[in-house]
Design an enzyme around this catalytic site. Structure first.
Site, mmCIF file in Angstrom:
data_model
loop_
_atom_site.group_PDB
_atom_site.id
_atom_site.type_symbol
_atom_site.label_atom_id
_atom_site.label_comp_id
_atom_site.label_asym_id
_atom_site.label_seq_id
_atom_site.Cartn_x
_atom_site.Cartn_y
_atom_site.Cartn_z
ATOM 1 N N HIS A 18 5.390 -0.074 -2.281
ATOM 2 C CA HIS A 18 4.497 0.590 -3.210
ATOM 3 C C HIS A 18 3.090 0.563 -2.635
ATOM 4 C CE1 HIS A 18 7.080 1.143 -6.772
ATOM 5 N NE2 HIS A 18 7.645 -0.005 -6.443
ATOM 6 N N ASP A 68 -2.015 5.445 -1.911
ATOM 7 C CA ASP A 68 -1.201 6.660 -2.009
ATOM 8 C C ASP A 68 -2.002 7.919 -1.708
ATOM 9 O OD1 ASP A 68 1.111 5.371 -2.620
ATOM 10 O OD2 ASP A 68 1.164 5.932 -4.726
#
Length: 403
Positions: free
Chosen positions: A166, A196
């Site tokens: 993640h 991200d």
């Protein structure tokens, strides 16, 4: 955000420079420019996005906002997040076709699209696209000019390349997470914006557009390996330079830009809200302490031994008024002070409202396309794509048979 066998892939090609057998127009009826709005600087560029979650879809959204014709290849059952497609803003300005890449005809349809594309983006774990028959060798074999963008957390090689992850893990190992937060407290988690989207999506977009420039100049496509760990590490370049020069301590809350400085941080107001202070330069600092009302009592800003005393004085003063009151005090100044707003409050800020930084489209308040272009502005042309809803349009405009 999870990056396993689920991110994005896309392929594009200019309207004047298509693959064999291409027909139709990317800006024709039903295409991204069909609304009659501004075409954007990437008009004529064709992108194929293999559906996923997180940074891949956001990168494809950015390309679509700038005018690219983005075809999202959705999978049966969805991409992994239970989000109502009507509200999935990362899929705005795109069109969708539903293909099962594990079926006999799914990979063939993707290769037909790749043949007519400029850029293809995928976000699977290393080797997955190859096993599905839509890897770089397969796609570049059909279209040697294709830019094949790969979006992952760990990259295509290295000890962790095959592991799930993640955003929080990617920014942790690069040192970026360790910089954020107060001393003596756990690192503060910046949602998934830093890894991200900043270290992932934006580097993928930079990479595929640079490779597209090369492909158009030489006729040679290539693979772009965009890893979140690489991009996030790259974002810390200035800090590494400061640390090497002795101007940055390798610990949280001890530096000029990480909250260690009493005139670069956040302070609570009387109503439990916060103000952000960035009065680094002397002239801005002078205006700041004057308007705050502590100019005559505050310790000298360069007396590092009294920074704790200065911080306490600033904090105590901010607690005497509400956020709204302090906003009014500083709004016409160069003190570099701003209210800390929530996501719902931000669109109503007078400056952002005047610039239309946020807009409402399809019933959703959302950020407007960025950056801005004087001659070829981007635009919101289509609502979030519904999986499989545009297959007939795509088949017609791209000249491909779709199952």
């Amino acid at each position: 955000m999870l990056h396993q066998q689920c991110q994005t892939a896309g392929g594009l090609m200019a309207a004047t420079d298509r693959g064999p057998g291409a027909s139709g127009s990317p800006s024709g009826p039903g295409g991204p420019a069909a609304s009659g709005g501004p075409a954007g600087p990437l008009a004529g560029v064709r992108v194929v996005e293999l559906a996923g979650i997180g940074p891949g879809p956001f990168a494809a959204m950015l390309l679509a906002d700038l005018g690219a014709d983005v075809v999202r290849v959705d999978r049966p059952g969805g991409a992994g997040l239970n989000i109502d497609p009507d509200y999935d803003v990362s899929n705005r300005n795109k069109r969708s076709v539903l293909l099962d890449l594990k079926s006999s005809d799914g990979p063939a349809a993707v290769l037909d699209l790749a043949e007519r594309a400029d850029i293809l983006i995928e976000g699977y774990r290393p080797g997955v696209a190859e096993r599905l028959g839509v890897g770089p060798e397969d796609c570049l074999g059909r279209n040697p000019r294709l830019v094949y963008g790969r979006m992952t957390g760990w990259g295509q090689e290295g000890p962790l390349a095959d592991r799930a992850g993640h955003d929080i893990a990617y920014i942790a190992v690069t040192g970026a997470l360790g910089m954020i937060g107060r001393p003596g407290e756990p690192p503060a988690i910046p949602a998934n914006v830093l890894g991200d989207y900043a270290g992932g999506s934006l580097y993928l977009v930079i990479g595929v557009l640079a490779a597209l420039q090369h492909a158009r100049a030489t006729g040679e496509g290539q693979v772009v390996d965009a890893a979140i760990v690489d991009g996030t590490a790259h974002l810390t370049a200035m800090i590494h330079g400061m640390m090497a020069a002795g101007g940055w301590q390798d610990r949280r809350g001890a530096n000029l830009l990480d909250g260690g400085c009493p005139f670069y941080g956040t302070y609570e107001t009387a109503d439990g809200e916060f103000m952000a202070v960035g009065a680094l330069e002397q002239r801005f600092y002078g205006e700041f302490v004057q308007l705050l009302g502590i100019a005559d009592a505050a310790p000298a800003r360069k007396d590092f031994g009294r920074w704790g005393e200065l911080r306490a004085a600033v904090a105590a003063r901010f607690k005497t008024r509400t956020r709204e009151e302090w906003t009014a005090v500083f709004q016409d100044s160069d003190a570099c002070v701003a209210p800390v707003l929530s996501l719902r409050e931000a669109p109503g800020h007078p400056h952002l409202a005047a610039r239309a930084t946020f807009t409402e489209h399809s019933g959703i308040t959302q950020p407007s396309p960025a950056p801005r272009f004087s001659a070829t502005p981007g635009a919101l042309r289509r609502p979030p794509a519904k999986p499989g809803a545009d297959a007939a349009e795509i088949a017609r405009d791209w000249g491909v048979p779709l199952p």
